[in-house]
Design a protein around this motif. Structure first.
Motif, PDB file in Angstrom:
ATOM      1  N   UNK A 548     -10.936  22.609  -0.560  1.00 37.25           N
ATOM      2  CA  UNK A 548     -11.842  21.688  -1.255  1.00 37.25           C
ATOM      3  C   UNK A 548     -13.188  21.726  -0.552  1.00 37.25           C
ATOM      4  N   UNK A 549     -14.246  22.085  -1.296  1.00 38.40           N
ATOM      5  CA  UNK A 549     -15.552  22.233  -0.654  1.00 38.40           C
ATOM      6  C   UNK A 549     -16.320  20.926  -0.511  1.00 38.40           C
ATOM      7  N   UNK A 550     -15.666  19.808  -0.825  1.00 41.00           N
ATOM      8  CA  UNK A 550     -16.290  18.488  -0.645  1.00 41.00           C
ATOM      9  C   UNK A 550     -15.251  17.545  -0.051  1.00 41.00           C
ATOM     10  N   UNK A 551     -14.937  17.796   1.217  1.00 35.74           N
ATOM     11  CA  UNK A 551     -13.906  17.021   1.921  1.00 35.74           C
ATOM     12  C   UNK A 551     -14.567  15.914   2.728  1.00 35.74           C
ATOM     13  N   UNK A 552     -14.187  14.683   2.450  1.00 33.57           N
ATOM     14  CA  UNK A 552     -14.772  13.500   3.082  1.00 33.57           C
ATOM     15  C   UNK A 552     -13.679  12.840   3.927  1.00 33.57           C
ATOM     16  N   UNK A 553     -13.897  12.761   5.228  1.00 36.78           N
ATOM     17  CA  UNK A 553     -12.874  12.289   6.164  1.00 36.78           C
ATOM     18  C   UNK A 553     -13.204  10.869   6.617  1.00 36.78           C
ATOM     19  N   UNK A 566     -12.378  20.197  13.743  1.00 39.82           N
ATOM     20  CA  UNK A 566     -12.648  20.179  12.304  1.00 39.82           C
ATOM     21  C   UNK A 566     -14.034  19.678  11.902  1.00 39.82           C
ATOM     22  N   UNK A 567     -14.777  19.071  12.804  1.00 40.06           N
ATOM     23  CA  UNK A 567     -16.024  18.418  12.422  1.00 40.06           C
ATOM     24  C   UNK A 567     -17.048  19.392  11.845  1.00 40.06           C
ATOM     25  N   UNK A 568     -17.063  20.646  12.317  1.00 43.46           N
ATOM     26  CA  UNK A 568     -18.053  21.625  11.858  1.00 43.46           C
ATOM     27  C   UNK A 568     -17.560  22.504  10.717  1.00 43.46           C
ATOM     28  N   UNK A 569     -16.392  22.209  10.207  1.00 46.89           N
ATOM     29  CA  UNK A 569     -15.912  22.969   9.056  1.00 46.89           C
ATOM     30  C   UNK A 569     -16.918  22.804   7.915  1.00 46.89           C
ATOM     31  N   UNK A 570     -17.366  23.899   7.302  1.00 52.28           N
ATOM     32  CA  UNK A 570     -18.420  23.780   6.278  1.00 52.28           C
ATOM     33  C   UNK A 570     -18.022  22.952   5.065  1.00 52.28           C
ATOM     34  N   UNK A 571     -16.729  22.808   4.836  1.00 49.50           N
ATOM     35  CA  UNK A 571     -16.286  22.016   3.685  1.00 49.50           C
ATOM     36  C   UNK A 571     -16.057  20.548   4.025  1.00 49.50           C
ATOM     37  N   UNK A 572     -16.162  20.203   5.302  1.00 47.27           N
ATOM     38  CA  UNK A 572     -16.126  18.783   5.681  1.00 47.27           C
ATOM     39  C   UNK A 572     -17.547  18.266   5.516  1.00 47.27           C
ATOM     40  N   UNK A 573     -17.796  17.627   4.410  1.00 47.48           N
ATOM     41  CA  UNK A 573     -19.157  17.232   4.044  1.00 47.48           C
ATOM     42  C   UNK A 573     -19.556  15.858   4.549  1.00 47.48           C
ATOM     43  N   UNK A 574     -18.577  15.014   4.830  1.00 42.35           N
ATOM     44  CA  UNK A 574     -18.896  13.664   5.324  1.00 42.35           C
ATOM     45  C   UNK A 574     -17.746  13.175   6.199  1.00 42.35           C
ATOM     46  N   UNK A 575     -18.109  12.365   7.200  1.00 42.90           N
ATOM     47  CA  UNK A 575     -17.128  11.766   8.116  1.00 42.90           C
ATOM     48  C   UNK A 575     -17.523  10.316   8.343  1.00 42.90           C
ATOM     49  N   UNK A 576     -16.531   9.434   8.265  1.00 42.10           N
ATOM     50  CA  UNK A 576     -16.752   8.010   8.495  1.00 42.10           C
ATOM     51  C   UNK A 576     -15.787   7.529   9.562  1.00 42.10           C
ATOM     52  N   UNK A 577     -16.291   6.708  10.492  1.00 45.78           N
ATOM     53  CA  UNK A 577     -15.425   5.984  11.420  1.00 45.78           C
ATOM     54  C   UNK A 577     -15.320   4.557  10.899  1.00 45.78           C
ATOM     55  N   UNK A 578     -14.113   4.147  10.507  1.00 44.42           N
ATOM     56  CA  UNK A 578     -13.911   2.843   9.869  1.00 44.42           C
ATOM     57  C   UNK A 578     -13.200   1.843  10.767  1.00 44.42           C
ATOM     58  N   UNK A 579     -12.977   2.177  12.029  1.00 46.02           N
ATOM     59  CA  UNK A 579     -12.435   1.224  12.981  1.00 46.02           C
ATOM     60  C   UNK A 579     -11.108   0.643  12.570  1.00 46.02           C
ATOM     61  N   UNK A 580     -10.978  -0.671  12.740  1.00 46.67           N
ATOM     62  CA  UNK A 580      -9.769  -1.417  12.383  1.00 46.67           C
ATOM     63  C   UNK A 580     -10.223  -2.599  11.517  1.00 46.67           C
ATOM     64  N   UNK A 581     -10.214  -2.425  10.184  1.00 51.35           N
ATOM     65  CA  UNK A 581     -10.988  -3.311   9.308  1.00 51.35           C
ATOM     66  C   UNK A 581     -10.318  -4.589   8.839  1.00 51.35           C
ATOM     67  N   UNK A 582      -9.021  -4.791   9.128  1.00 49.87           N
ATOM     68  CA  UNK A 582      -8.387  -6.013   8.659  1.00 49.87           C
ATOM     69  C   UNK A 582      -7.911  -5.926   7.217  1.00 49.87           C
ATOM     70  N   UNK A 583      -7.675  -7.077   6.632  1.00 44.46           N
ATOM     71  CA  UNK A 583      -6.938  -7.163   5.366  1.00 44.46           C
ATOM     72  C   UNK A 583      -7.661  -6.539   4.177  1.00 44.46           C
ATOM     73  N   UNK A 584      -8.991  -6.449   4.217  1.00 45.45           N
ATOM     74  CA  UNK A 584      -9.767  -5.898   3.099  1.00 45.45           C
ATOM     75  C   UNK A 584     -10.096  -4.425   3.309  1.00 45.45           C
TER      76      UNK A 584
END
Length: 877
Positions: A548-553, A566-584
């Motif tokens: 998949x050429x638009x992989x969002x992690x 994996x961070x520099x893989x050309x198909x990894x287009x976005x990366x988010x750190x979402x921590x520990x977000x709770x019930x929502x």
């Protein structure tokens, strides 16, 4: 056990490597030992407006109490003795119900009809002290609604020295300034809601392995000793607690570990010396649960409340309770010390208004049943114990906002994000979906099944529900007319390949988990074994990205994870750190993925390699007596170490991409004439000395009194318990005349002069993008000395700016902000070295710089390109 001594003197503690493996019986003498700090300071509200009325009330009520009644306030009744995780005795004659103390720093542990808030690491990622206050206030309101008097939070220990640390996620990031601002905001919020906040864990409690000798899988005789030099103690680990004290925190919890070979809860230097003398703390110090290791020694060292009361859970034995009564009767503990303990507790009680608006306890920590035993372990007093009062209010909206604004965008190539009604999306990874056992299926969240939304241990809360990312994405897809497919079996790689080829956007959810040391998950005893992903995460990313050429992690984790595979893989287009977000959780990540909310910034550094942090968590003891953990990194925690050693991180502290584009224009520094700074002169209050007039006979159990099994009482069994040869501490511990206030003391938080404003910094910021946005403007200071970090954080603002708008952001720099701890004078000093102020987007993206040594200085703009959402990966300096 003899009174403990804590060392924070000397420039640094130097350790010989030969000592690290020593096994001699006298091993404690080979390591740092502490000078004593006595006598224990008497608490006071004099000259402290927010404390004065509370102290007047407290002194008046304590003056009416008997020895047994005072002891009852200071001593827990025992584990599972009543409905809360901690309960003190009561004073029914004066209408005072025992205090209910309840975890946790992110909600009500064991609560029903209560919320599961985002973890500390997530609120820290928002870089928004206003949100930190609102989160604290909402949690305080929920605790108050359940009848809780003391919320066991917020957290600034661990600070995050070790990125694998099991409880880092409970705290406010790996910088003392950032953590301190968040800690103070949470304290104000909790206490404005009418609940006593408890800042913890004091102090240098940076790992779970060996924090308690009896908990360790590898036997050791005593708990680990965190060995910290004086300057590091003040500038790094004490710093956030000073902010909490200045904010008016009512209680502080001492930690399990030893510090310089003295247990935290009988540490006279740390409790009497630094906390109560130097920082002028008017509240009370409570022990962590079973962190008390002596009776008389802990009282003389400054401990005010023993939790949960019994030496070992449900043992029926206590260091205090009746033993404290005996110690007062035989003179081992002065009556004025007991008076001070009780007064500090009651002052905190009155300070938050518990005398005016107090709810009956309507929760039970040991069962979800409505009916049960009030004295749970003893199986006595059956009745309604879970009132099932719904205290959630409208807090879900706040929880969703905090979790979204605490999500950090690390990578965004081209137009990957925000998503705009893609034709078909595919979702991958077990972190996207529900725990098959249910959101509370693992006790104290002690597993990593399904999506990870909080860590494990006592710092948790029950989920009233948990919105998984997959559920939220399904709802969004239905609303948008998007086709959605998914594979949530982390090992079904063939099915992943097939599904990934069909999607226009592939959303991969991966995780890591950590928690408290009494739970081990997949070989991780609280602390993580490494910084890699769990549940085959790296392979899931590689499999999807290869198809998949638009992989969002999206990463849900308690702290940093390594990404180099994996961070520099050309198909990894976005990366988010979402921590520990709770019930929502799911709703919040959808808000960010679709561009509905501005994301946050990293509260720690993400390294390319785990070894780049320059520290090593101790997994194997270096001796069998008491493991010695030498904090050799000193001031260089997290980004400070990377900067000093010129190590390129993958993502630096403070980093995060934005939806829009920002331009930093100008910086102007204006010097403020604040006057001079001097050592504080004065003494701690003298104790009101009185003779003990109560007789042993008057303190024997009342005739016909029914004793609850294993319950901790203040009365003695018979007069023979009062021996004349009681344990005594050092002579100076009994001096009722007080002690000189330390040069850096004089008010809550330290010498008032430390908080004088010395400079005002005005920076110009423009949103030059096409959409409204929020920027986190960060200010760092260079002290200029060779032994200082390159730069340290000393200010931040999260500001909203409309597209095309230019604003001015104003910072104030306090004397404390440009001072360093001098180990000779035991005070804060400003060195003559040239100092500079830097302002920008992260610890390594600082386009504005100015000197601090002039009267009025116009700085320079280094004219670096702005970091923006559409700019892709950021450029390092």
């Amino acid at each position: 056990m003899a009174p403990s001594k804590v060392s924070v003197l000397g420039n640094a503690i130097l350790f010989l490597s030969a000592l690290a493996g020593a096994q001699e019986p006298d091993i404690p003498t080979l390591y740092p030992q502490s000078p004593p700090a006595y006598p224990p300071p008497i608490g006071t509200g004099d000259g402290i407006p927010e404390w004065s009325e509370a102290y007047s009330k407290a002194q008046a009520i304590v003056a009416q109490m008997t020895i047994a009644e005072k002891v009852n306030l200071t001593s827990g009744v025992g584990w599972e003795g009543e409905q809360c995780v901690g309960n003190t005795g009561s004073v029914p004659r004066l209408g005072i119900r025992g205090l209910c103390l309840q975890d946790s720093p992110l909600g009500i542990r064991f609560g029903q009809y209560s919320s599961a808030f985002p973890a500390g690491v997530t609120i820290a990622s928002t870089w928004d002290d206003g949100l930190a206050y609102l989160r604290g206030y909402a949690m305080g309101m929920e605790h108050r609604g359940k009848g809780v008097d003391v919320q066991l939070g917020p957290v600034s220990g661990p600070l995050g020295l070790f990125p694998e640390g099991g409880r880092n996620w409970e705290g406010g990031g790996s910088d003392p300034y950032l953590s301190g601002i968040g800690l103070a905001a949470a304290v104000r919020g909790i206490q404005d809601a009418g609940v006593i906040a408890c800042a913890k864990h004091y102090i240098a409690n940076e790992q779970e392995h060996f924090r308690q000798a009896g908990e360790s899988r590898i036997p050791v005789e005593e708990s680990l000793s965190s060995n910290v030099d004086d300057r590091t103690m003040h500038e790094v680990y004490v710093w956030p607690f000073a902010d909490a004290v200045r904010a008016g925190v009512g209680s502080i919890m001492c930690s399990y570990n030893q510090i310089n070979n003295s247990y935290g809860c009988q540490n006279s230097e740390l409790m009497n010396g630094i906390l109560k003398n130097e920082l002028g703390f008017p509240g009370f110090v409570m022990s962590d649960w079973q962190a008390q290791h002596a009776g008389v020694a802990t009282a003389l060292a400054g401990l005010d409340m023993a939790m949960p009361g019994d030496q070992v859970f449900v043992s029926g034995n206590a260091y205090w309770g009746s033993n404290l009564t005996v110690a007062v009767l035989n003179g081992s503990v002065p009556i004025w010390r007991l008076d001070d303990m009780a007064t500090r507790i009651m002052a905190s009680f009155y300070k938050v208004g518990l005398d005016k608006d107090r709810v009956d306890v309507n929760l039970a920590s040991w069962t979800t049943d409505v009916y049960g035993w009030q004295h749970w372990f003893a199986r006595e007093n059956y009745g309604v114990i879970n009132g099932n009062v719904d205290v959630r209010g409208a807090h879900a909206t706040l929880i969703r906002e905090v979790a979204a604004k605490g999500t950090v965008i690390l990578k965004n190539n081209g137009s990957a994000l925000p998503l705009q009604k893609p034709r078909q999306i595919a979702v991958f990874g077990s972190d996207a979906t529900d725990n098959p056992k249910g959101p509370n299926g693992c006790p104290d969240r002690g597993c990593a099944d399904g999506t990870v939304a909080m860590g494990w241990g006592s710092g948790t809360a029950n989920f009233p529900y948990l919105i998984s990312p997959l559920s939220a994405l399904q709802n969004k897809a239905i609303a948008d007319g998007t086709v959605i497919q998914w594979v949530v079996d982390d090992y079904s790689t063939i099915q992943m390949e097939h599904t990934a080829t069909q999607a226009s956007a592939c959303l991969v959810f991966v995780k890591a988990q950590a928690g408290e040391g009494f739970i081990t998950v997949d070989g991780n005893q609280g602390d993580r074994k490494n910084l890699t992903l769990w549940a085959n995460g790296e392979e899931v990313i590689r499999t999807v990205a290869s198809n998949c050429n638009n992989t969002i992690v999206t990463v849900h984790a308690p702290g940093p994870v390594t990404m180099e595979e994996w961070i520099d893989h050309p198909n990894v287009t976005a990366v988010l750190y979402a921590g520990l977000p709770g019930q929502e959780s799911g709703n919040s990540i959808v808000d960010v993925l679709y561009g509905l909310v501005e994301p946050g910034r990293l509260p720690f550094t993400i390294a390319k390699n785990a070894t780049d942090y320059g520290v090593s968590l101790m997994y194997e003891p270096n001796n069998s007596y008491a493991p010695q953990q030498n904090f050799t990194s000193g001031l260089l925690i997290d980004y400070r170490y990377f900067d000093k050693n010129n190590i390129e991180p993958r993502f630096e502290f403070g980093f995060g991409l934005s939806y829009t584009t920002w331009k930093y224009h100008d910086i102007v520094v204006r010097k403020i004439n604040a006057g001079s700074y001097g050592a504080f002169n004065g003494r701690t209050p003298a104790a009101k000395t009185t003779n003990v007039t109560e007789t042993p006979e008057s303190l024997v159990f009342p005739a016909g009194f029914h004793q609850v099994h294993f319950y901790n009482y203040p009365w003695i069994n018979n007069t023979g318990d009062v021996r004349k040869d009681g344990e005594n501490g050092p002579e100076e511990a009994y001096d009722p005349n007080g002690a000189p206030i330390r040069p850096a003391g004089g008010a809550p938080g330290g010498n008032p002069g430390l908080y004088d404003i010395l400079y005002e910094v005005n920076v110009t910021l423009s949103n030059v993008g096409k959409r409204n946005g929020e920027e986190v403007v960060q200010l760092y200071i260079s002290q200029g000395e060779d032994d200082d970090p390159v730069r340290v954080l000393r200010g931040f603002r999260r500001v909203s700016v409309n597209a095309g708008q230019t604003i001015n952001v104003i910072f104030t720099i306090l004397r404390r902000d440009i001072s360093r701890w001098d180990t000779v004078t035991q005070n804060w000093v400003i060195s003559p070295a040239e100092k500079q102020v830097f302002v920008g987007r992260s610890s390594r993206d600082l386009p504005l710089v100015a000197k601090l040594n002039g009267e009025n200085v116009i700085g320079i703009n280094r004219n670096k390109p702005s970091t923006s959402w559409t700019a892709g990966m950021k450029t390092f300096m």
